[in-house]
Structures are given as C-alpha cells and as structure tokens.
Scaffold this motif. Structure first.
Motif, PDB file in Angstrom:
ATOM      1  N   ASN A 120       0.803  -1.224   0.000  1.00  0.00           N
ATOM      2  CA  ASN A 120       0.000   0.000   0.000  1.00  0.00           C
ATOM      3  C   ASN A 120       0.839   1.278   0.000  1.00  0.00           C
ATOM      4  O   ASN A 120       0.325   2.345  -0.342  1.00  0.00           O
ATOM      5  CB  ASN A 120      -0.940   0.008   1.213  1.00  0.00           C
ATOM      6  N   ASN A 157      -8.710  -1.558  -3.831  1.00  0.00           N
ATOM      7  CA  ASN A 157      -8.454  -1.816  -2.419  1.00  0.00           C
ATOM      8  C   ASN A 157      -9.593  -2.573  -1.749  1.00  0.00           C
ATOM      9  O   ASN A 157      -9.394  -3.202  -0.710  1.00  0.00           O
ATOM     10  CB  ASN A 157      -8.225  -0.495  -1.673  1.00  0.00           C
ATOM     11  N   GLU A 190      -1.802   4.245   3.479  1.00  0.00           N
ATOM     12  CA  GLU A 190      -2.007   4.950   2.209  1.00  0.00           C
ATOM     13  C   GLU A 190      -2.235   6.451   2.390  1.00  0.00           C
ATOM     14  O   GLU A 190      -1.528   7.256   1.776  1.00  0.00           O
ATOM     15  CB  GLU A 190      -3.145   4.299   1.422  1.00  0.00           C
TER      16      GLU A 190
END
Length: 259
Positions: A120, A157, A190
């Motif tokens: 990520n 995601n 993230e």
C-alpha cells in the motif's frame, strides 16, 4: 476538502473490503480470490501507465527524444525502493508459511499485515504525488485526474481489504472485530504516505516526472512480484487473467473518461 476526500478514498476502499468479514461466513472462494487479485493487478498496471508514466513523459516533452529519461530513471528507482523494503522488512504473504525479509519474532498476523502494508505504500505515494502535481499547477495534473486515480485505487483496495481480513478470521480463528481492525490497519499507510508526499510538494515539484515514474515502478513491482504470481498459482489461472483484463479496462476507462 476535495484533497482530503481524495487522500481518504483508498483507505475507505480498504476498510469497506475488510468489513466483508462481518457479512461473509467463510473465506473467499479461491476462484473469487484469483479474480480479485487479477482485478487489482489490472487496475494498478493501468494506473501506472495512464496516471503516472504517460504524464511523466508528457512533462518531459521539452527534452525531445530524451523525454523518456525521467520516466525510465524514476521507474527503476521505484523498483529498487520496493526491492529494498521487501528485503529489509519482515513480512508474510497469504498462503505462505515462510517469512520474507530478516528473521524476527513477530506474530504471523502482524507479518501478514506488514506484507499488505508494503503493497500500500506505493499506492499512497502515487495518489500523493498526483495531488502534489495538481497543487503545483502542472499542466497534466488536474483535480479530476487526481480524484480518478484515487477512485481507481479505492476500487482495487476493496477486494484487497477482504482478502486480508477474511483469512485472518477463518484460518486463525480471529474474532471478526479484530480481523476487521487488521484489515483496516493495512490500509492506514495509504493516506499517511499520500499526506507525507503532499507535504514535500515544494521539493517534489522540480523532479515531478521522476517521482511520478518512481510511484509507477513501485506499484508495478508489487504487481509482478506478488499479485500476479498469487493470482496465477494452481488451477484456473485464466480467471485471474480475466480479472486483470476487467481491472485494466475499468481503470483505463476512468482515467480517459474522467481524467
């Protein structure tokens, strides 16, 4: 407000995927996992090309025939960066019993989350660098393009959040709430990586083409080194291929139509 929303979209996608642990009884079917991994790979490859590498080369057009230099240099640095992290941070991939990176005494669950967290980081950087370019007034960087990339990563995601939380519940007998928390934690990096990138906007601007390509290289490292091998392992690898095609088409469409 739009920037905050853009930074949080990928995290929300991971959290919603992790929430599947409350609604699905068993671990995701292996064929479904293959399709989702393939889909995530397709999204990341398309995002790397249309949202990162092509803009990097467009920004370097004044270099003429050497316009590829920033893109290639940044791309290779991104690959090297992820390779370094892969070698020096202990982590464990789903379906594997052997730890990668240096030896450590961390719990299996922690190393599983670290593995997804590594994946990520480049996604967060990619979102952050596009917003940074937009803030600096880059001709190829617009709010629409930044939000499109953020939305595309949020879409991929969602299955990633489910793929991390569901096995933690089914294989490790973990309570649903804790499995959900682990899935959410894997995505928290993230917005952090994106925010840190934006804070460095002033320093990034002169080398923006290199940084865009760097993020692309880091994302493609994840795709080639982890996602595609996992998706293609065993029977029915064609399911992963179809998932890849769907993910690539979705991200390409979003980038061209909305960006």
């Amino acid at each position: 407000m739009q920037i905050f929303m853009g930074l949080m979209l990928p995290f929300v996608g991971t959290a919603l995927g992790a929430a599947c642990v409350f609604f699905l009884r068993d671990e995701l079917n292996s064929m479904v996992q293959k399709a989702l991994l393939g889909f995530a790979s397709g999204v990341m490859v398309a995002a790397s090309v249309w949202s990162l590498l092509i803009p990097a080369m467009d920004m370097s057009s004044q270099m003429g025939k050497l316009a590829f230099v920033p893109a290639v240099s940044g791309f290779l640095l991104g690959i090297a960066f992820l390779l370094f992290l892969d070698r020096h941070i202990p982590h464990l991939h789903l379906g594997s019993d052997s730890c990668e990176g240096p030896e450590c005494s961390l719990q299996k669950n922690t190393m599983l989350v670290l593995a997804v967290t590594l994946h990520n980081i480049p996604e967060g950087m990619a979102v952050g660098v596009v917003f940074a370019g937009m803030l600096e007034g880059g001709d190829n960087m617009t709010m629409a393009a930044a939000l499109t990339l953020s939305l595309g990563i949020a879409i991929q995601n969602f299955p990633e959040g489910a793929i991390i939380s569901m096995p933690l519940k089914s294989e490790n007998n973990m309570k649903k709430g804790k499995a959900f928390l682990y899935g959410v934690m894997s995505g928290a990096v993230e917005p952090a990586a994106a925010g840190a990138t934006i804070l460095l906007t002033h320093f990034i601007s002169p080398v923006l083409p290199y940084v865009l390509a760097f993020a692309a290289g880091a994302m493609l490292y994840v795709v080639v080194e982890e996602l595609i091998p996992q998706a293609s392992e065993g029977k029915h690898s064609n399911i992963a291929t179809l998932g890849f095609a769907a993910g690539f088409a979705v991200m390409m469409t979003l980038d061209v139509a909305l960006g």
